[in-house]
Structures are given as C-alpha cells and as structure tokens.
Design a protein around this motif. Structure first.
Motif, PDB file in Angstrom:
ATOM      1  N   TRP A 138       0.835  -1.209   0.000  1.00 35.67           N
ATOM      2  CA  TRP A 138       0.000   0.000   0.000  1.00 35.67           C
ATOM      3  C   TRP A 138       0.867   1.254   0.000  1.00 35.67           C
ATOM      4  CZ3 TRP A 138      -0.245   3.474   4.233  1.00 35.67           C
ATOM      5  CH2 TRP A 138      -1.168   4.498   4.084  1.00 35.67           C
ATOM      6  N   GLY A 139       1.977   1.225   0.730  1.00 31.00           N
ATOM      7  CA  GLY A 139       2.894   2.366   0.720  1.00 31.00           C
ATOM      8  C   GLY A 139       3.449   2.640  -0.666  1.00 31.00           C
ATOM      9  N   LEU A 156      -8.749   5.322   0.563  1.00 29.11           N
ATOM     10  CA  LEU A 156      -9.575   4.406  -0.235  1.00 29.11           C
ATOM     11  C   LEU A 156      -8.789   3.157  -0.630  1.00 29.11           C
ATOM     12  CD1 LEU A 156     -12.256   3.897  -1.693  1.00 29.11           C
ATOM     13  CD2 LEU A 156     -11.314   5.130  -3.671  1.00 29.11           C
ATOM     14  N   SER A 157      -7.533   3.338  -1.021  1.00 31.07           N
ATOM     15  CA  SER A 157      -6.714   2.179  -1.398  1.00 31.07           C
ATOM     16  C   SER A 157      -6.419   1.286  -0.199  1.00 31.07           C
ATOM     17  CB  SER A 157      -5.408   2.654  -2.040  1.00 31.07           C
ATOM     18  OG  SER A 157      -4.670   3.463  -1.130  1.00 31.07           O
ATOM     19  N   LEU A 158      -6.242   1.882   0.994  1.00 35.35           N
ATOM     20  CA  LEU A 158      -6.003   1.076   2.188  1.00 35.35           C
ATOM     21  C   LEU A 158      -7.232   0.250   2.543  1.00 35.35           C
ATOM     22  CD1 LEU A 158      -4.221   0.291   4.587  1.00 35.35           C
ATOM     23  CD2 LEU A 158      -5.078   2.300   5.788  1.00 35.35           C
ATOM     24  N   LEU A 159      -8.413   0.861   2.453  1.00 39.61           N
ATOM     25  CA  LEU A 159      -9.640   0.121   2.745  1.00 39.61           C
ATOM     26  C   LEU A 159      -9.883  -0.977   1.720  1.00 39.61           C
ATOM     27  CD1 LEU A 159     -11.984   3.088   3.763  1.00 39.61           C
ATOM     28  CD2 LEU A 159     -10.814   1.460   5.266  1.00 39.61           C
ATOM     29  N   VAL A 201      -9.905  -6.799   0.512  1.00 40.59           N
ATOM     30  CA  VAL A 201      -9.567  -7.829  -0.472  1.00 40.59           C
ATOM     31  C   VAL A 201      -8.510  -8.791   0.053  1.00 40.59           C
ATOM     32  CG1 VAL A 201      -8.624  -8.236  -2.776  1.00 40.59           C
ATOM     33  CG2 VAL A 201     -10.202  -6.339  -2.396  1.00 40.59           C
ATOM     34  N   LEU A 202      -7.432  -8.232   0.588  1.00 42.77           N
ATOM     35  CA  LEU A 202      -6.291  -9.074   0.957  1.00 42.77           C
ATOM     36  C   LEU A 202      -6.067  -9.197   2.447  1.00 42.77           C
ATOM     37  CD1 LEU A 202      -3.745  -7.745  -1.693  1.00 42.77           C
ATOM     38  CD2 LEU A 202      -5.141  -9.802  -1.833  1.00 42.77           C
ATOM     39  N   ALA A 203      -6.753  -8.395   3.241  1.00 46.83           N
ATOM     40  CA  ALA A 203      -6.586  -8.315   4.702  1.00 46.83           C
ATOM     41  C   ALA A 203      -5.473  -7.341   5.025  1.00 46.83           C
ATOM     42  CB  ALA A 203      -6.294  -9.658   5.332  1.00 46.83           C
ATOM     43  N   SER A 204      -5.567  -6.735   6.209  1.00 45.85           N
ATOM     44  CA  SER A 204      -4.621  -5.704   6.636  1.00 45.85           C
ATOM     45  C   SER A 204      -4.492  -5.744   8.143  1.00 45.85           C
ATOM     46  CB  SER A 204      -5.129  -4.325   6.188  1.00 45.85           C
ATOM     47  OG  SER A 204      -6.182  -3.919   7.011  1.00 45.85           O
ATOM     48  N   PRO A 205      -3.699  -4.883   8.722  1.00 43.84           N
ATOM     49  CA  PRO A 205      -3.615  -4.856  10.183  1.00 43.84           C
ATOM     50  C   PRO A 205      -4.957  -4.616  10.850  1.00 43.84           C
ATOM     51  CG  PRO A 205      -1.809  -3.630   9.259  1.00 43.84           C
ATOM     52  CD  PRO A 205      -2.679  -4.006   8.115  1.00 43.84           C
TER      53      PRO A 205
END
Length: 719
Positions: A534-535, A566-569, A574-578
């Motif tokens: 994402w970064g 928006l890209s983080l959400l 889709v892929l999961a995040s912290p």
C-alpha cells in the motif's frame, strides 16, 4: 545389572556446549527492555555529542599543496575583468529580448584570449514525477514541437588547452548568468572568472584543460549546468543544434560571430569537449551582504546526500582564510542559535570537559558553549540538507557524474563601487587561481580524504566512523526486541494436550502445536507486506494526481489523502490488513505483528543508511521509539499503573509526531513559525522531492508511512 548401567551411560549423549556469543544473544533477547533503554539513550546522547567529537579538518592529499606558490593574478588581469563588467552592465548589451548581445560580448572576450569558444543551445526540461524515470535522468533528446526562440537557453563555453597536458583531464569553472535579469553581482562573478581565465592563457604550469562555462540561468542555474553536462557526457543528436533561421534570427546571428568578428578565430558551431573533469567550481557574487566583513559561503550538498571530497573544501577554506583574508561560512539552522535549551546543554558539556581536564590534564575533550551551539546549528543544517536529497546549488549536477564540485558565493561587506570592486576582483580571482593550481597538481582523482562526513564548521567535521555510532546505537535494539516478541508470542500460546496415559498421542499433539506456532508468523508477515505494498501505491499516486489540470497544492494534497485511505480500505477488504489483525482471536497476535514490523523497519533503515545516512538518522529518531513503545492501548488501560499510563501518553504523542505530514509541519513551524503553515505546503515539499529524484521520497512512502500505519493498528488492537 552392571552391564545395563554401563550401557545406559554409554547411550547418553553429551549435551552440546553453548557458545559464548549465543549466550550473549540470549541474554540480550531476555533483557530486551533494558537493552532498548540503554541503547536509545546512548544513541541520542551520542548524536548530541557529535559537535564535541568533531575534528579539525586537514588536507590528506599532499599533492594539492595549497598556497605553496605565490599568486600570479595581477592588477592588469583585474583591469581586464573590470572591462568585461562594464560592457555587460552597459544598457546596450541588454537591448535584445533574448539577451544574445551579452553572449556575444562574453564570447568575443574569450576569443580575444585565444580560447576555443562554442555555444550550447538547450531546451529547459520540466522536472516531473515519473515512476519509471525516478532513478534516471529524463531523455534529453526529446524536444517539444511548439517552441519559440525565447524558450531556448544558450550556454557560452570557452576552453583553454593546457600547454603541459595531454587533453585527458580538465577543470571546470562555472559562472551562472541571466542576460535578461542580470544583477551587478552576476556581472562581477563573470569579471572574476575572466580575470582568472586571462591569466591561465598565459601560464606555462597548466597541466589540465580549463573549461569556463557561462551558464544561462534564465531557466534556473541547475538546469543550464545539467543540460551542458548531459551533452558533455552523453551526446544527443537532434535538430536543436540547428534551429530554424527564419524563426530565430537572433540565434542564427549568434552563429555568424566567427565570420563577422574575427577571421581565423577558434569559434566553432559544434559542441566542444575537453578531458575528464577532475573538479568543478561554481562562482557567484552576492549583491548585498549583511555581514561586517567579506565572506565566502560554501555549498557542498548534492542529490541524495552526496558530498564532494573533503579535500576540495579544505583547500578553499585554507586559501580563503590564510591567503585572502575572507571569512568562510557554511549553512546553519539559524533558529537553533537562539535556543536556550541548546545553550544549557552546551554549558553542561563545557563543565564536564573542565572537570575531565582537571582529572586528566592531557584530555582534549570539550568546547565552549558558544562553539557547541554554532556547531550544532551547522551540524543540523548539514543533516537537514543531506536528508532532503535536493542539491543546494548547480554543483549538484556535477556530483551526479561523480565529479567533485562546490558552489562558492562571495559576499562583499560594502557596496560594489569601483574601489571595492577591484578588491573583490583581486581577492576572488586569486582564490580561484589558488584552487585551480592545487587541483592542477593532482595526478589522479580526489580519493585520499572523506566522502562521507558532516560539517560542524568550515574547519571541523565529523567522519563516518563517528556519526554512524549514534545511528547504530539507535537501531541496535530492533532485532533483539523483534526476537523477544516472537519468543514471547510463541511461548504464551496454549497447546491442547492429549491424555497422559497415551504418550504417543501427547507427542503428536505437541509436534502439531509446535509446527502451527512456528509458522504463525507468516500471517503477520503477510499483513506487513500488504501495508508496504500500500505504501508503494501511495508513492505512485502523485504521478496521476499531477496530471489533473489547474489543481492547487491544497486540492492535490486532499485528493492524495482520500485516494490513500480508499486504497487502504480496498486492500483491507480484499487481501486483509492490520485492521483485520485487530479482530484476531489470538491474544498475542499483535506481538507477532509488532515483531515483523520492527524487523521490516530495521531492514528499511539499514538500506537507507547506505543510500542517504542523514535520512536514515532522522527516520530512526522518529520511528525507533514509536516501534519499541507500540502496545495496545487497551492493555495499558486495563493495567492502570503509572508506567502503563506514561507509556500510553508516549504512544499517543509519538503517533502524532511520526506521521509524515505532522513531522513536516512541526519542523516547518520550528524553523519558520507555525503561523505560516499551510496544508498545501506538504504537497509542494513532496513535489520537490520527487522532482529531484530524492530517495527520501521513497523512504517516506515505503518505510515511514507503512510503519506508522502498522504501529497505529497495534495501538488500537482489540485484545
């Protein structure tokens, strides 16, 4: 019975002996908190001690021999330079809209000395962010179809061939000059360069060719020098060298200088070259000076923290101070000079030095409080400009081709009337003569002195072997804390055990549990990788945002923030995040995420220290405390102790400071005042970073920002 006992003893295998280094590692991991406190405190203390540990500069290359010969520049050469200054300041030389008359005058003066003269036409290139061209220069062969005569810059180049040389080496002297908006200071810098140029056409000791580049700075000093260097190092063949005569009559007349001025002169329409560049000097003269004496400022920082060889700065400093009586300045953060806490710290160090000298008279440790404040302000400026990754002058274009170069800016203390003009011409010319003579003595490139250093004054420096200690101490706890968290997270999970009456079942269950625990970190590694991905996306977004027409900096920044969220959400869904980790059922899952996060930060800081140490040092000051203290706020609230409360407050403060825009506004407020802060300023600052291909931009987007997001997710983990 005895045989059975002997057999059992023989079957017992001796336990492997643990090596001392392994024991030391286990000790550090088990006492990671103590190690973190000690190392971070020592790292910050070592950073504040750098001005005290600075050493006096010295010339490492004996062949330079600055000041060993008497200057040969005479009043006659000064008179020649004065004539050029008068002709350039004549209103008739600025009658043309393109300033070609001034270029003709300069070229005519060069031809009168017998130099080889040529003009270099270039088209200004806009610095625009492009992800595929980030670490490479833009294509200099591309020319815009819709151009005008005024959109071209013209560099005037004069070359003196060395009588004792073989044409394989050269020294470059650059004087930026804007013929359309030239001040008296620019004309005077040309006068100094011409006086030296006229001298060098007569001497017999010259072993390297001399290139005098009058850079057309109407589109920027750096752009003119960079365009000439691109053509010098990597020639491009295009129609730019022969513009349409009907469209550009003034430019066409420029090429007729040979036929209408001097028959048989050394003027050429083709691009002239000399040998490999040994060094380059950029000379400028300031119109006004606020100092009480004649000063000369040295600008050395190039792109991504690159610095010229320290010997080049040492030669200039020695000749300016001990031969020409000029005061040498380097950039300072002026806001630190009036800092009361910094002065108090300097007084503490001064008192400690006095006590140490009483105990051991031979101890040379310590400086006065005033010297400490000035040294810290200079050191902070050196760190800041190196971390910024943006050149502080046109000399930065030379460093991109591994040519040692600096910018010298002379500031006379009085108005430039006739008397003081001759004095500046004489002293400035003799300074340039001495530097050229020292570089002329070199048999090889600069290599003896340091390339990695920080300046605390023109005559004091901190070498790489000293300032890396502070950085190493700051990042040393990271791998130990990461290992400690990994061990604690794995050992705290409970494994379901089978019936004790069936040993085989117990063994199988334990083995499965150990296998699951040993691979559980991959889930955390996946989450950390997604955030860093994402970064990278956030770092590429400005390329698309910059395509939007008529978009203000504030609007661009807001669009950037909205698209980043928006890209983080999207990645989270889709892929999961912290954020998904925050809902995990594992109680110690946050510890694994923190362990992998710390490991990635350690790798990122280590890589950045190789590219740009100053960026890595500032990044470590912001990121290391945040990574080490990150802990779910819910756990601190449950604990209810003073220690947990203090940690919670520190986490909240560090979480705000380490956020890149917040860190920028805090630094800007400290330097310029918080009243001038604007949201669009951060966008313009970031825009300047990617325009100059600064690696700091990638560090912020792909290391610091993902680290901040991961630490914030840990703080709000729902344990």
């Amino acid at each position: 019975m005895a045989e059975t006992k002997e057999k059992s003893l023989s079957d017992e295998k001796p336990k492997p002996r643990v090596r001392p280094i392994v024991r030391l590692g286990i000790f550090f991991i088990s006492h990671s908190f103590l190690v973190s406190v000690v190392c971070c405190t020592a790292g910050v203390l070592a950073l504040f001690l750098l001005p005290v540990l600075a050493k006096n500069t010295y010339i490492s290359e004996n062949a330079l021999m600055p000041g060993s010969a008497s200057p040969m520049l005479s009043n006659q050469h000064v008179s020649d330079g004065n004539r050029l200054v008068k002709d350039l300041t004549n209103p008739n030389s600025k009658s043309s809209e393109t300033g070609i008359e001034s270029h003709k005058i300069i070229a005519q003066y060069m031809l009168d000395l017998g130099a080889e003269v040529s003009f270099h036409k270039f088209h200004p290139q806009m610095n625009q962010f492009h992800p595929l061209h980030f670490f490479s220069s833009p294509d200099s062969g591309k020319i815009q179809e819709n151009y005008s005569c005024s959109s071209y810059g013209i560099n005037t180049v004069g070359i003196i061939r060395a009588p004792r040389g073989d044409g394989k080496e050269a020294i470059v002297l650059v004087t930026p000059y804007n013929a359309l908006k030239s001040g008296f200071g620019e004309a005077l810098s040309l006068g100094i360069a011409y006086s030296v140029f006229s001298l060098l056409t007569q001497v017999t000791w010259l072993a390297k060719d001399i290139i005098w580049l009058v850079a057309d700075s109407q589109y920027g000093e750096y752009a003119a020098v960079a365009a000439w260097l691109r053509e010098y190092q990597t020639p491009k063949f295009s129609s730019l060298s022969t513009p349409n005569a009907e469209m550009c009559p003034d430019v066409n007349n420029l090429f007729e200088l040979k036929g209408h001025s001097i028959s048989g002169s050394k003027f050429s329409n083709s691009f002239r070259r000399a040998g490999t560049m040994a060094a380059a000097l950029v000379l400028k003269v300031r119109d006004q000076n606020e100092q009480f004496e004649d000063t000369i400022s040295i600008y050395a920082e190039a792109s991504n923290g690159q610095m010229p060889n320290l010997d080049l700065i040492n030669v200039v400093n020695y000749l300016a101070v001990h031969r020409q009586g000029l005061r040498v300045n380097v950039e300072k953060l002026w806001s630190l000079l009036n800092s009361s806490w910094l002065k108090t710290l300097g007084e503490i160090f001064e008192s400690l030095a006095k006590v140490a000298k009483i105990l051991y008279p031979k101890w040379k440790f310590g400086i006065t409080a005033t010297e400490y404040v000035e040294g810290t302000a200079t050191l902070a400026s050196s760190l800041y400009y190196q971390a910024l990754g943006v050149p502080t002058g046109p000399h930065g274009a030379f460093r991109d081709y591994q040519v040692d170069a600096i910018t010298l800016e002379i500031s006379p203390k009085f108005s430039l009337d006739k008397v003081w003009r001759n004095d500046i011409l004489l002293r400035g010319g003799r300074l340039i003569e001495g530097v050229i003579r020292s570089v002329n003595n070199l048999l090889e490139k600069f290599h003896q002195s340091f390339f990695l250093y920080l300046l605390t004054s023109p005559s004091k420096f901190v070498s790489v072997g000293v300032y890396m200690i502070a950085f190493a101490l700051l990042i040393a706890p990271l791998p130990m804390v990461a290992a400690s968290l990994y061990v604690a997270a794995n050992s705290s999970s409970n494994c379901s055990k089978g019936d004790s009456s069936t040993p085989s079942a117990i063994t199988d269950t334990d083995e499965n549990c150990i296998a699951i625990r040993s691979w559980r970190w991959l889930n955390s590694a996946k989450l950390v990788f997604i955030v860093h991905l994402w970064g990278a996306i956030v770092s590429l977004l400005p390329y698309f945002i910059s395509q939007i027409p008529d978009c203000s900096p504030t609007t661009s920044f807001m669009i950037w923030v909205l698209l980043s969220i928006l890209s983080l959400l999207t990645l989270n869904s889709v892929l999961a995040s912290p954020l998904a980790c925050a809902k995990a059922t594992q109680e110690k899952e946050w510890a694994l995420v923190k362990s992998v996060t710390i490991s990635s930060v350690f790798i990122g800081l280590g890589l950045m220290s190789v590219i740009n140490f100053a960026t890595a040092e500032i990044g470590a000051l912001l990121m290391v405390p945040m990574c080490l203290l990150a802990r779910p706020l819910k756990l601190d609230v449950r604990a209810g102790t003073l220690r947990s409360f203090c940690r919670m407050i520190c986490n909240l403060v560090l979480g705000h400071i380490a956020f890149p825009p917040a860190a920028f506004f805090l630094l800007k407020g400290m330097l310029d005042g918080f009243g001038n802060a604007n949201v669009g300023d951060f966008w313009m600052w970031v825009e300047s970073l990617w325009a100059w291909n600064s690696a700091t931009y990638l560090f912020i987007g792909m290391v610091q920002l993902p680290c901040w997001v991961l630490c914030v997710s840990i703080l709000f983990h729902t344990c």
